[in-house]
Design a protein around this motif. Structure first.
Motif, mmCIF file in Angstrom:
data_model
loop_
_atom_site.group_PDB
_atom_site.id
_atom_site.type_symbol
_atom_site.label_atom_id
_atom_site.label_comp_id
_atom_site.label_asym_id
_atom_site.label_seq_id
_atom_site.Cartn_x
_atom_site.Cartn_y
_atom_site.Cartn_z
ATOM 1 N N PHE A 61 -52.194 -50.793 75.936
ATOM 2 C CA PHE A 61 -52.120 -49.537 75.203
ATOM 3 C C PHE A 61 -53.452 -48.793 75.317
ATOM 4 O O PHE A 61 -54.519 -49.367 75.075
ATOM 5 N N HIS A 62 -53.385 -47.506 75.642
ATOM 6 C CA HIS A 62 -54.610 -46.713 75.733
ATOM 7 C C HIS A 62 -54.284 -45.224 75.740
ATOM 8 O O HIS A 62 -53.290 -44.799 76.316
ATOM 9 N N LEU A 63 -55.123 -44.469 75.072
ATOM 10 C CA LEU A 63 -55.097 -43.006 75.156
ATOM 11 C C LEU A 63 -56.268 -42.603 76.039
ATOM 12 O O LEU A 63 -57.434 -42.798 75.680
ATOM 13 N N THR A 64 -55.966 -42.060 77.191
ATOM 14 C CA THR A 64 -56.964 -41.830 78.220
ATOM 15 C C THR A 64 -57.919 -40.698 77.836
ATOM 16 O O THR A 64 -57.498 -39.611 77.431
ATOM 17 N N LEU A 65 -59.206 -40.966 78.026
ATOM 18 C CA LEU A 65 -60.251 -39.986 77.702
ATOM 19 C C LEU A 65 -60.939 -39.416 78.929
ATOM 20 O O LEU A 65 -61.683 -38.439 78.812
ATOM 21 N N SER A 66 -60.734 -40.020 80.099
ATOM 22 C CA SER A 66 -61.432 -39.535 81.292
ATOM 23 C C SER A 66 -60.647 -39.907 82.531
ATOM 24 O O SER A 66 -59.761 -40.765 82.495
ATOM 25 N N ASP A 67 -60.986 -39.262 83.621
ATOM 26 C CA ASP A 67 -60.563 -39.741 84.923
ATOM 27 C C ASP A 67 -61.545 -40.850 85.333
ATOM 28 O O ASP A 67 -62.327 -41.321 84.521
ATOM 29 N N ARG A 68 -61.520 -41.274 86.563
ATOM 30 C CA ARG A 68 -62.351 -42.401 86.985
ATOM 31 C C ARG A 68 -63.831 -42.046 86.884
ATOM 32 O O ARG A 68 -64.244 -40.957 87.281
ATOM 33 N N LEU A 69 -64.586 -42.984 86.323
ATOM 34 C CA LEU A 69 -66.032 -42.820 86.169
ATOM 35 C C LEU A 69 -66.742 -44.053 86.703
ATOM 36 O O LEU A 69 -66.165 -45.151 86.739
ATOM 37 N N VAL A 70 -67.969 -43.877 87.110
ATOM 38 C CA VAL A 70 -68.811 -45.010 87.492
ATOM 39 C C VAL A 70 -69.474 -45.517 86.223
ATOM 40 O O VAL A 70 -70.340 -44.846 85.646
ATOM 41 N N ARG A 71 -69.044 -46.690 85.754
ATOM 42 C CA ARG A 71 -69.600 -47.223 84.520
ATOM 43 C C ARG A 71 -71.105 -47.437 84.652
ATOM 44 O O ARG A 71 -71.595 -47.937 85.656
ATOM 45 N N GLY A 72 -71.812 -47.011 83.637
ATOM 46 C CA GLY A 72 -73.261 -47.116 83.668
ATOM 47 C C GLY A 72 -73.955 -45.889 84.213
ATOM 48 O O GLY A 72 -75.180 -45.759 84.088
ATOM 49 N N SER A 73 -73.193 -44.987 84.843
ATOM 50 C CA SER A 73 -73.796 -43.754 85.348
ATOM 51 C C SER A 73 -74.177 -42.860 84.171
ATOM 52 O O SER A 73 -73.703 -43.029 83.036
ATOM 53 N N GLU A 74 -75.039 -41.888 84.439
ATOM 54 C CA GLU A 74 -75.478 -40.995 83.366
ATOM 55 C C GLU A 74 -74.294 -40.265 82.739
ATOM 56 O O GLU A 74 -74.198 -40.161 81.512
ATOM 57 N N ALA A 75 -73.400 -39.775 83.578
ATOM 58 C CA ALA A 75 -72.242 -39.050 83.055
ATOM 59 C C ALA A 75 -71.385 -39.953 82.188
ATOM 60 O O ALA A 75 -70.910 -39.545 81.114
ATOM 61 N N ALA A 76 -71.169 -41.190 82.630
ATOM 62 C CA ALA A 76 -70.344 -42.125 81.860
ATOM 63 C C ALA A 76 -70.968 -42.424 80.504
ATOM 64 O O ALA A 76 -70.274 -42.465 79.474
ATOM 65 N N VAL A 77 -72.272 -42.642 80.485
ATOM 66 C CA VAL A 77 -72.960 -42.941 79.236
ATOM 67 C C VAL A 77 -72.864 -41.758 78.273
ATOM 68 O O VAL A 77 -72.583 -41.922 77.077
ATOM 69 N N LEU A 78 -73.073 -40.561 78.778
ATOM 70 C CA LEU A 78 -73.038 -39.380 77.931
ATOM 71 C C LEU A 78 -71.632 -39.105 77.403
ATOM 72 O O LEU A 78 -71.452 -38.743 76.227
ATOM 73 N N ILE A 79 -70.624 -39.279 78.268
ATOM 74 C CA ILE A 79 -69.254 -39.017 77.840
ATOM 75 C C ILE A 79 -68.795 -40.058 76.822
ATOM 76 O O ILE A 79 -68.138 -39.727 75.833
ATOM 77 N N GLU A 80 -69.154 -41.324 77.028
ATOM 78 C CA GLU A 80 -68.806 -42.347 76.045
ATOM 79 C C GLU A 80 -69.453 -42.039 74.696
ATOM 80 O O GLU A 80 -68.808 -42.122 73.641
ATOM 81 N N ARG A 81 -70.718 -41.674 74.719
ATOM 82 C CA ARG A 81 -71.415 -41.330 73.478
ATOM 83 C C ARG A 81 -70.756 -40.124 72.813
ATOM 84 O O ARG A 81 -70.557 -40.091 71.591
ATOM 85 N N GLY A 82 -70.425 -39.132 73.624
ATOM 86 C CA GLY A 82 -69.771 -37.941 73.081
ATOM 87 C C GLY A 82 -68.409 -38.254 72.480
ATOM 88 O O GLY A 82 -68.039 -37.699 71.438
ATOM 89 N N ALA A 83 -67.650 -39.152 73.113
ATOM 90 C CA ALA A 83 -66.335 -39.523 72.593
ATOM 91 C C ALA A 83 -66.455 -40.227 71.252
ATOM 92 O O ALA A 83 -65.661 -39.999 70.329
ATOM 93 N N ARG A 84 -67.435 -41.098 71.126
ATOM 94 C CA ARG A 84 -67.617 -41.806 69.851
ATOM 95 C C ARG A 84 -67.920 -40.814 68.727
ATOM 96 O O ARG A 84 -67.423 -40.956 67.598
ATOM 97 N N ARG A 85 -68.702 -39.807 69.035
ATOM 98 C CA ARG A 85 -69.004 -38.788 68.027
ATOM 99 C C ARG A 85 -67.778 -37.928 67.725
ATOM 100 O O ARG A 85 -67.483 -37.628 66.575
ATOM 101 N N HIS A 86 -67.075 -37.558 68.763
ATOM 102 C CA HIS A 86 -65.945 -36.633 68.614
ATOM 103 C C HIS A 86 -64.828 -37.245 67.775
ATOM 104 O O HIS A 86 -64.199 -36.537 66.965
ATOM 105 N N PHE A 87 -64.562 -38.532 67.970
ATOM 106 C CA PHE A 87 -63.444 -39.175 67.275
ATOM 107 C C PHE A 87 -63.870 -39.950 66.025
ATOM 108 O O PHE A 87 -63.048 -40.646 65.424
#
Length: 232
Positions: free
Chosen positions: A165-191
């Motif tokens: 079970f999952h509600l998708t928040l992104s397309d494919r990302l390179v885990r650990g990349s700057e974009a991935a880190v920022l988007i994960e942080r942003g998602a935690r704040r947003h939700f």
């Protein structure tokens, strides 16, 4: 050729629905783009590009993956079957958390849920009789033998004990990349504040009317027996 799917989706008047639509920049009930949430450190066009495919499918978690209806089956048949299925369940709650599923970001359950597993299995089985499986399946890489067998039989490899079970928040990302880190942080704040005791009280039917086009919410079939039709 049109495809239909049975999804979990928050009720359209809920805070989680609005937050998810804002995250993706797409509202599958109202049928159009909405202003996308801002993520600190990520340009708006970058976030749009990294959520483009997720936005096309709409804010949802898959219960029965997209399928084509048999020639003799219509939307009303699908709606009635889904309503009958939904009436056999009682509402329950989930706690969700931002996390990774492979190489994309998603909202995932914080722990196991027998009710959720039962709902997903029931959708997979109950609606299968309406699906047209005559067309050959597209090859899928990265599946183990069990997943390949499920894919051949059910048109989706992640059913029954493979369900994720999952509600998708992104397309494919390179885990650990700057974009991935920022988007994960942003998602935690947003939700933040929206993920405890998330209500599961119905099954949402979505439709893709044109191949490659956006999915729209066709109807919400509540466990209380009530169905609300949306876009046609």
């Amino acid at each position: 050729m049109m495809r239909y799917a049975a999804y979990y989706a928050p009720k359209p008047d809920s805070g989680l629905w609005r937050a998810g639509c804002e995250w993706l920049g797409m509202d599958a009930v109202r049928g159009g783009r909405v202003a996308q949430a801002a993520v600190e450190g990520v340009a708006a066009e970058t976030l749009a590009a990294l959520t483009r495919e997720a936005a096309r499918y709409g804010w949802h978690a898959t219960l029965k993956a997209p399928f084509v209806l048999k020639p003799a089956v219509g939307e009303d048949d699908l709606l009635h079957q889904t309503m009958a299925l939904a009436r056999t369940f009682q509402p329950f709650a989930l706690s969700l958390q931002v996390g990774w599923l492979g190489d994309f970001l998603a909202l995932r359950p914080a722990g196991p849920s027998a009710e959720l597993d039962e709902l997903a299995a029931a959708c997979a089985v109950s609606l299968e009789g309406l699906a047209d499986r005559r067309a050959p399946l597209k090859p899928r890489d990265g599946l183990d033998p069990r997943q390949q067998a499920l894919y051949r039989r059910w048109g989706y490899p992640y059913v029954f004990e493979q369900f994720r079970f999952h509600l998708t928040l992104s397309d494919r990302l390179v885990r650990g990349s700057e974009a991935a880190v920022l988007i994960e942080r942003g998602a935690r704040r947003h939700f933040a504040g929206l993920l405890d005791q998330v209500s599961v009280a119905g099954v949402a039917l979505f439709v893709e009317r044109d191949e490659g086009g956006p999915f729209r919410c066709l109807a919400y079939c509540g466990f209380d027996g009530e169905a609300t039709r949306h876009g046609r």
